[in-house]
Motif scaffolding. Structure first.
Motif, PDB file in Angstrom:
ATOM      1  N   LEU A 173       0.830  -1.207   0.000  1.00 32.46           N
ATOM      2  CA  LEU A 173       0.000   0.000   0.000  1.00 32.46           C
ATOM      3  C   LEU A 173       0.864   1.256   0.000  1.00 32.46           C
ATOM      4  CD1 LEU A 173      -2.794  -0.941   2.556  1.00 32.46           C
ATOM      5  CD2 LEU A 173      -3.171  -0.240   0.189  1.00 32.46           C
ATOM      6  N   ARG A 174       1.879   1.271   0.863  1.00 34.88           N
ATOM      7  CA  ARG A 174       2.744   2.453   0.967  1.00 34.88           C
ATOM      8  C   ARG A 174       3.521   2.689  -0.328  1.00 34.88           C
ATOM      9  NH1 ARG A 174       3.712  -0.047   5.896  1.00 34.88           N
ATOM     10  NH2 ARG A 174       5.812  -0.715   5.294  1.00 34.88           N
ATOM     11  N   LEU A 175       3.860   1.602  -1.022  1.00 32.93           N
ATOM     12  CA  LEU A 175       4.629   1.703  -2.257  1.00 32.93           C
ATOM     13  C   LEU A 175       3.734   1.845  -3.490  1.00 32.93           C
ATOM     14  CD1 LEU A 175       7.233  -1.080  -1.421  1.00 32.93           C
ATOM     15  CD2 LEU A 175       7.715   1.369  -1.630  1.00 32.93           C
ATOM     16  N   ARG A 176       2.422   1.936  -3.257  1.00 34.11           N
ATOM     17  CA  ARG A 176       1.427   2.091  -4.320  1.00 34.11           C
ATOM     18  C   ARG A 176       1.438   0.912  -5.295  1.00 34.11           C
ATOM     19  NH1 ARG A 176       1.484   8.636  -5.653  1.00 34.11           N
ATOM     20  NH2 ARG A 176       1.137   9.308  -3.485  1.00 34.11           N
ATOM     21  N   LEU A 177       1.713  -0.262  -4.737  1.00 30.94           N
ATOM     22  CA  LEU A 177       1.604  -1.490  -5.513  1.00 30.94           C
ATOM     23  C   LEU A 177       0.256  -2.164  -5.282  1.00 30.94           C
ATOM     24  CD1 LEU A 177       5.187  -2.940  -4.958  1.00 30.94           C
ATOM     25  CD2 LEU A 177       4.213  -2.192  -7.147  1.00 30.94           C
ATOM     26  N   ALA A 178      -0.526  -1.599  -4.383  1.00 30.23           N
ATOM     27  CA  ALA A 178      -1.860  -2.126  -4.079  1.00 30.23           C
ATOM     28  C   ALA A 178      -2.709  -0.999  -3.519  1.00 30.23           C
ATOM     29  CB  ALA A 178      -1.763  -3.270  -3.073  1.00 30.23           C
ATOM     30  N   ASP A 179      -4.030  -1.138  -3.655  1.00 27.01           N
ATOM     31  CA  ASP A 179      -4.931  -0.235  -2.949  1.00 27.01           C
ATOM     32  C   ASP A 179      -5.572  -1.043  -1.816  1.00 27.01           C
ATOM     33  OD1 ASP A 179      -7.016  -1.797  -4.058  1.00 27.01           O
ATOM     34  OD2 ASP A 179      -7.311  -0.397  -5.719  1.00 27.01           O
ATOM     35  N   HIS A 180      -6.444  -0.411  -1.052  1.00 26.58           N
ATOM     36  CA  HIS A 180      -6.985  -1.071   0.134  1.00 26.58           C
ATOM     37  C   HIS A 180      -7.814  -2.309  -0.220  1.00 26.58           C
ATOM     38  CE1 HIS A 180      -5.611   1.777   3.171  1.00 26.58           C
ATOM     39  NE2 HIS A 180      -5.873   2.745   2.304  1.00 26.58           N
ATOM     40  N   VAL A 181      -8.515  -2.247  -1.314  1.00 25.84           N
ATOM     41  CA  VAL A 181      -9.331  -3.401  -1.706  1.00 25.84           C
ATOM     42  C   VAL A 181      -8.455  -4.545  -2.198  1.00 25.84           C
ATOM     43  CG1 VAL A 181     -11.097  -4.247  -3.291  1.00 25.84           C
ATOM     44  CG2 VAL A 181     -11.353  -1.989  -2.229  1.00 25.84           C
ATOM     45  N   SER A 182      -7.517  -4.255  -3.085  1.00 24.72           N
ATOM     46  CA  SER A 182      -6.663  -5.321  -3.621  1.00 24.72           C
ATOM     47  C   SER A 182      -5.795  -5.933  -2.529  1.00 24.72           C
ATOM     48  CB  SER A 182      -5.792  -4.794  -4.764  1.00 24.72           C
ATOM     49  OG  SER A 182      -4.907  -3.778  -4.318  1.00 24.72           O
ATOM     50  N   ALA A 183      -5.407  -5.140  -1.530  1.00 24.33           N
ATOM     51  CA  ALA A 183      -4.636  -5.686  -0.409  1.00 24.33           C
ATOM     52  C   ALA A 183      -5.450  -6.714   0.359  1.00 24.33           C
ATOM     53  CB  ALA A 183      -4.192  -4.557   0.522  1.00 24.33           C
ATOM     54  N   GLN A 184      -6.724  -6.426   0.552  1.00 26.80           N
ATOM     55  CA  GLN A 184      -7.582  -7.386   1.250  1.00 26.80           C
ATOM     56  C   GLN A 184      -7.833  -8.634   0.404  1.00 26.80           C
ATOM     57  OE1 GLN A 184      -8.486  -7.162   4.470  1.00 26.80           O
ATOM     58  NE2 GLN A 184      -7.167  -5.350   4.438  1.00 26.80           N
ATOM     59  N   VAL A 185      -7.920  -8.460  -0.902  1.00 22.20           N
ATOM     60  CA  VAL A 185      -8.076  -9.613  -1.796  1.00 22.20           C
ATOM     61  C   VAL A 185      -6.844 -10.519  -1.696  1.00 22.20           C
ATOM     62  CG1 VAL A 185      -8.221 -10.330  -4.214  1.00 22.20           C
ATOM     63  CG2 VAL A 185      -9.627  -8.437  -3.389  1.00 22.20           C
ATOM     64  N   ILE A 186      -5.661  -9.918  -1.634  1.00 22.03           N
ATOM     65  CA  ILE A 186      -4.430 -10.691  -1.496  1.00 22.03           C
ATOM     66  C   ILE A 186      -4.426 -11.457  -0.175  1.00 22.03           C
ATOM     67  CG2 ILE A 186      -1.930 -10.511  -1.149  1.00 22.03           C
ATOM     68  CD1 ILE A 186      -1.998  -8.120  -3.114  1.00 22.03           C
ATOM     69  N   LEU A 187      -4.800 -10.796   0.903  1.00 25.20           N
ATOM     70  CA  LEU A 187      -4.811 -11.446   2.216  1.00 25.20           C
ATOM     71  C   LEU A 187      -5.797 -12.605   2.254  1.00 25.20           C
ATOM     72  CD1 LEU A 187      -4.542  -8.449   4.717  1.00 25.20           C
ATOM     73  CD2 LEU A 187      -2.821 -10.188   4.226  1.00 25.20           C
ATOM     74  N   ARG A 188      -6.947 -12.415   1.629  1.00 27.80           N
ATOM     75  CA  ARG A 188      -7.934 -13.496   1.599  1.00 27.80           C
ATOM     76  C   ARG A 188      -7.419 -14.670   0.757  1.00 27.80           C
ATOM     77  NH1 ARG A 188     -11.378 -16.554   4.174  1.00 27.80           N
ATOM     78  NH2 ARG A 188     -12.978 -17.452   2.813  1.00 27.80           N
ATOM     79  N   GLY A 189      -6.796 -14.345  -0.357  1.00 31.23           N
ATOM     80  CA  GLY A 189      -6.325 -15.378  -1.244  1.00 31.23           C
ATOM     81  C   GLY A 189      -5.145 -16.162  -0.718  1.00 31.23           C
ATOM     82  N   ILE A 190      -4.402 -15.565   0.222  1.00 31.26           N
ATOM     83  CA  ILE A 190      -3.200 -16.213   0.734  1.00 31.26           C
ATOM     84  C   ILE A 190      -3.508 -17.205   1.863  1.00 31.26           C
ATOM     85  CG2 ILE A 190      -2.436 -14.753   2.678  1.00 31.26           C
ATOM     86  CD1 ILE A 190      -0.290 -15.659  -0.371  1.00 31.26           C
ATOM     87  N   ALA A 191      -4.752 -17.265   2.313  1.00 30.65           N
ATOM     88  CA  ALA A 191      -5.122 -18.115   3.451  1.00 30.65           C
ATOM     89  C   ALA A 191      -4.721 -19.584   3.280  1.00 30.65           C
ATOM     90  CB  ALA A 191      -6.620 -17.995   3.735  1.00 30.65           C
ATOM     91  N   PRO A 192      -4.984 -20.211   2.119  1.00 33.22           N
ATOM     92  CA  PRO A 192      -4.572 -21.618   1.973  1.00 33.22           C
ATOM     93  C   PRO A 192      -3.058 -21.803   2.074  1.00 33.22           C
ATOM     94  CG  PRO A 192      -6.184 -21.023   0.296  1.00 33.22           C
ATOM     95  CD  PRO A 192      -5.755 -19.753   0.949  1.00 33.22           C
ATOM     96  N   THR A 193      -2.303 -20.827   1.578  1.00 28.18           N
ATOM     97  CA  THR A 193      -0.847 -20.907   1.673  1.00 28.18           C
ATOM     98  C   THR A 193      -0.397 -20.797   3.119  1.00 28.18           C
ATOM     99  OG1 THR A 193      -0.612 -19.919  -0.526  1.00 28.18           O
ATOM    100  CG2 THR A 193       1.323 -19.882   0.904  1.00 28.18           C
ATOM    101  N   VAL A 194      -1.007 -19.894   3.870  1.00 34.98           N
ATOM    102  CA  VAL A 194      -0.675 -19.757   5.291  1.00 34.98           C
ATOM    103  C   VAL A 194      -0.941 -21.068   6.020  1.00 34.98           C
ATOM    104  CG1 VAL A 194      -1.367 -18.648   7.462  1.00 34.98           C
ATOM    105  CG2 VAL A 194      -0.990 -17.258   5.407  1.00 34.98           C
ATOM    106  N   GLU A 195      -2.073 -21.690   5.726  1.00 33.22           N
ATOM    107  CA  GLU A 195      -2.409 -22.966   6.363  1.00 33.22           C
ATOM    108  C   GLU A 195      -1.375 -24.040   6.026  1.00 33.22           C
ATOM    109  OE1 GLU A 195      -6.224 -26.026   6.778  1.00 33.22           O
ATOM    110  OE2 GLU A 195      -6.318 -24.310   5.422  1.00 33.22           O
ATOM    111  N   GLU A 196      -1.003 -24.117   4.765  1.00 34.89           N
ATOM    112  CA  GLU A 196      -0.028 -25.106   4.310  1.00 34.89           C
ATOM    113  C   GLU A 196       1.347 -24.864   4.953  1.00 34.89           C
ATOM    114  OE1 GLU A 196       2.742 -25.353   0.417  1.00 34.89           O
ATOM    115  OE2 GLU A 196       0.602 -25.028   0.023  1.00 34.89           O
TER     116      GLU A 196
END
Length: 214
Positions: A173-196
């Protein structure tokens, strides 16, 4: 060692440590993302993929594994083993900036933890840090804190991995590589990887702490 608390209390403590407002300094780091961006190696569409790679190949085998083994040692009251994990983790951090950031964050964390948890292992380890007898890497200190609060090693590792992911997307977000919505999409999508990654870290031996170091 502190007596185990209720499941709700353990969950709340996990959320507290993983919160961006927790004063450990974790959320001020870029985790190398700034360097990737400066070299043109990552754009907005690659942030999630880079995060996934770091979790699987760097943070999981190193930080998450060290947290799990420090958690075990803290539950057993074995300060010597915690120090062994701490030194092993620091030795695997080949990037000087990441070494310094992990130690700085760990020392901030244990200072705060002393005010939150009345635990002899935390007190003893804080004394070791003051005397510079051990590095005090953030994942190791986190493992001690989670153990003192009665949080299971599985939940502790998953919470810390999520905290890293949240900090990483904050840097995006600070580097303007994501906005607030896309950051949350990334966090949601990374859940299976975190579990693994968490499941693998819990089972990995101390001698296997390491991983890819960009």
């Amino acid at each position: 060692m502190s007596e185990p608390t209720s499941d709700v209390s353990q969950l709340l403590f996990s959320l507290q440590l993983a919160d961006s407002a927790f004063p450990s300094g974790l959320y001020t780091m870029s985790h190398g993302l700034e360097g990737f961006r400066q070299r043109g190696l990552v754009g907005p569409h690659e942030v999630g993929d880079l995060l996934e790679d770091l979790l699987r190949n760097s943070i999981g085998p190193a930080d998450a594994t060290a947290l799990a083994r420090a958690h075990d040692a803290a539950r057993g009251g074995d300060l010597g083993q915690i120090q062994r994990v701490d030194r092993r983790l620091l030795a695997t951090k080949l990037n000087q900036e990441m070494r310094a950031a992990s130690v700085r964050s760990g020392r901030q964390l244990i200072r705060t933890a002393g005010a939150l948890l009345d635990d002899p292992i935390i007190t003893a380890y804080a004394d070791l840090l003051t005397s510079r007898s051990t590095p005090g890497c953030q994942p190791v200190v986190s493992g001690i804190c989670y153990a003192a609060a009665g949080v299971s090693v599985e939940r502790a590792v998953a919470a810390d991995l999520f905290a890293f992911a949240s900090s990483f997307t904050g840097a995006a977000l600070r580097l303007r590589l994501a906005d607030h919505v896309s950051a949350q999409v990334i966090l949601r999508g990374i859940a299976p990887t975190v579990e693994e990654v968490a499941a693998a870290a819990v089972e990995r031996d101390i001698d296997d702490i390491g991983g890819f170091a960009p």
